[in-house]
Design an enzyme around this catalytic site. Structure first.
Site, PDB file in Angstrom:
ATOM      1  CD  GLN A  83      37.048  41.755  35.682  1.00 50.12           C
ATOM      2  OE1 GLN A  83      36.191  41.588  36.532  1.00 50.12           O
ATOM      3  NE2 GLN A  83      38.343  41.681  35.943  1.00 50.12           N
ATOM      4  CB  CYS A 113      34.583  36.392  39.619  1.00 51.42           C
ATOM      5  SG  CYS A 113      33.183  36.637  40.749  1.00 51.42           S
ATOM      6  CE  LYS A 152      41.629  41.271  39.861  1.00 48.20           C
ATOM      7  NZ  LYS A 152      41.245  40.173  40.738  1.00 48.20           N
ATOM      8  N   GLY A 215      45.991  41.536  45.827  1.00 50.76           N
ATOM      9  CA  GLY A 215      45.576  40.794  47.010  1.00 50.76           C
ATOM     10  C   GLY A 215      46.251  41.257  48.283  1.00 50.76           C
ATOM     11  CG  ASP A 216      45.630  39.808  51.804  1.00 50.12           C
ATOM     12  OD1 ASP A 216      44.419  40.049  51.670  1.00 50.12           O
ATOM     13  OD2 ASP A 216      46.069  38.760  52.317  1.00 50.12           O
ATOM     14  NE  ARG A 239      39.499  42.216  50.209  1.00 53.79           N
ATOM     15  CZ  ARG A 239      39.740  41.123  50.924  1.00 53.79           C
ATOM     16  NH1 ARG A 239      38.880  40.742  51.851  1.00 53.79           N
ATOM     17  NH2 ARG A 239      40.842  40.425  50.725  1.00 53.79           N
TER      18      ARG A 239
END
Length: 354
Positions: A83, A113, A152, A215-216, A239
Site C-alpha cells: 500500500q 487513512c 482502499k 470495519g468492525d 483490529r
C-alpha cells in the site's frame, strides 16, 4: 441465521490477474501489519490477501530504510499487496513502477487513512475530496504498471461528502482491479458504527470488480453479516485480527462446514513467542519497543495475567520478553480483566484530570 442460510460464496476470488485463495483479507494497519505479524497470522491458516502498512511513495523511491522495512517480505508471505500513499500523482506513479520492477505482484493506493499528518500532505482520505484529481491520479498509476492496482478508501470525508460510490464507479472504468471500502468517513476516524448500507452503495456502484468490506469485523458472525448485508465479495479484517489472531483460521473452518476451534493455552503462548521471534529477525533489539503496542490487543485472547500484560507494555530486552513469556505459560488464565485493554476508552488530557 446460519452460514448455510446465508449462502455465501467461499470459493477463491480473482483480483485482476491474481487468484486469492480465501475471501478474508488482512487489512493494512499503520504500525501493526508488518512482516512479523503477517507471517505469524498466515501460519495459523485461512488468510487470503495481506496488505502492508502504508508506505510514503517518495520515501519508497528514495529507498529509505523505513520504507524498505515496511515492504520487506519472505516467500511464505503471499499473496501480498503493497500500500502506497502520496498527495502527488507523479510520486505514486514512480513508486508503483519501482515496486513492479522489483517483482511485487500488486499495488494498493491508500485513500482511507484518517491521520492528520497523512491528510495534511494531500494523501490518504484527503484524495477523496477532489474526485477529478483522485481519478486522474489513479488512472496514471493504473496505466503505468501491468500488475493489479487496487484502492482502499472510506465512505467519504464526512457525512455531507460521501464520494465513495462515484469514485468506485470511475475507478473501475479506469482499470482498478478491486476496491476496499471502510464503512466510516474520515471525520469519524475509528469512532461510531460502520455504515454497512454505505458499503452496499459502493458494491452497487460497480459492475464487475470485487468490493472488499472493512470495519468492525471482530467475529466470524461479523464477517459473514458484512458480506450478507452489503453484498461485498470479500472482507478485510484489521483490529479484529489483533483481538483474535485465529479469526482467519476459524473462517476457513466454517467455510468447509467444520466447527471452528479455539487455540489451547500452549498454542496461545507459542503464538506470542513466534510473533516476537519473527520481529527480532527483522528489527533486533528495537523489537522490544515495537512489540509493546500488541500487549493491549493480545492480553485477553492469549490469557495473559494483568500484571504480565503490563510488563509486556514496558519490557526492554529480548531476555526480559523470554522471562515474561515463561511466566505467562506458568500462570496462563489468571487474568482478571474481561475486556481487551486496547478497547478500554480513557479520557483525553493529563492523568491527573481523569
Amino acid at each position: 441465521m446460519t452460514l448455510d442460510q446465508l449462502n455465501l460464496d467461499e470459493s477463491p476470488i480473482k483480483i485482476g490477474t491474481r487468484i486469492i485463495p480465501t475471501r478474508y483479507f488482512l487489512a493494512p494497519l499503520a504500525g501493526y501489519t508488518h512482516l512479523a505479524f503477517r507471517r505469524v497470522i498466515r501460519e495459523l491458516g485461512g488468510l487470503g490477501l495481506a496488505t502492508t502498512d502504508l508506505v510514503l511513495a517518495s520515501q519508497l523511491v528514495a529507498e529509505s530504510q523505513k520504507s524498505k522495512k515496511l515492504i520487506e517480505t519472505t516467500p511464505d508471505d503471499t499473496p501480498l499487496s503493497i500500500q502506497i500513499f502520496s498527495g502527488v500523482t507523479a510520486e505514486l506513479v514512480r513508486a508503483a513502477k519501482w515496486l513492479e520492477d522489483r517483482g511485487y505482484a500488486s499495488i494498493d493506493i491508500n485513500m482511507g487513512c484518517p491521520m492528520a499528518k497523512i491528510n495534511g500532505s494531500g494523501g490518504g482520505a484527503r484524495l477523496m475530496c477532489d474526485t477529478d484529481g483522485a481519478c486522474a491520479s489513479v488512472g496514471e498509476v493504473v496505466n503505468a504498471v501491468t500488475v493489479p492496482v487496487t484502492v482502499k478508501m472510506r465512505l467519504g470525508w464526512d457525512r455531507e461528502n460521501l464520494t465513495a460510490p462515484i469514485l468506485a464507479r470511475e475507478f473501475e472504468k479506469l482499470g482498478v482491479a478491486a476496491i476496499t471500502i471502510h464503512g466510516r468517513t474520515r471525520q469519524q476516524g475509528f469512532h461510531g458504527e460502520v455504515d454497512r448500507q454505505g458499503i452496499k452503495a459502493v458494491v452497487e456502484a460497480v459492475e464487475n470488480i470485487p468490493v472488499v468490506g472493512n470495519g468492525d469485523v471482530r467475529t466470524l458472525e461479523d464477517a459473514h453479516q458484512m458480506r450478507a448485508e452489503t453484498g461485498c465479495q470479500a472482507v478485510a479484517i484489521g483490529r479484529g485480527a489483533m483481538l483474535d489472531p485465529w479469526i482467519f483460521a476459524k473462517l476457513a473452518q466454517a467455510a468447509t462446514g467444520e466447527t471452528p476451534t479455539e487455540p489451547n493455552a500452549d498454542e496461545q503462548v507459542n503464538f506470542l513467542r513466534r510473533h516476537f521471534h519473527y520481529m527480532t529477525q527483522q528489527y533486533n533489539d528495537y523489537s522490544c519497543l515495537l512489540f509493546r503496542k500488541f500487549a493491549g490487543w493480545y492480553g485477553l485472547k492469549l490469557g495473559i495475567p494483568d500484571d504480565l500484560e503490563d510488563r509486556l507494555r514496558r519490557f526492554e530486552s529480548i531476555s526480559e520478553f523470554d522471562e515474561i513469556a515463561d511466566q505467562i505459560r506458568a500462570r496462563h488464565g489468571e487474568r482478571e480483566a474481561t475486556l481487551p485493554t486496547a478497547l478500554i476508552k480513557v479520557p483525553n488530557g493529563p492523568v491527573e484530570r481523569w
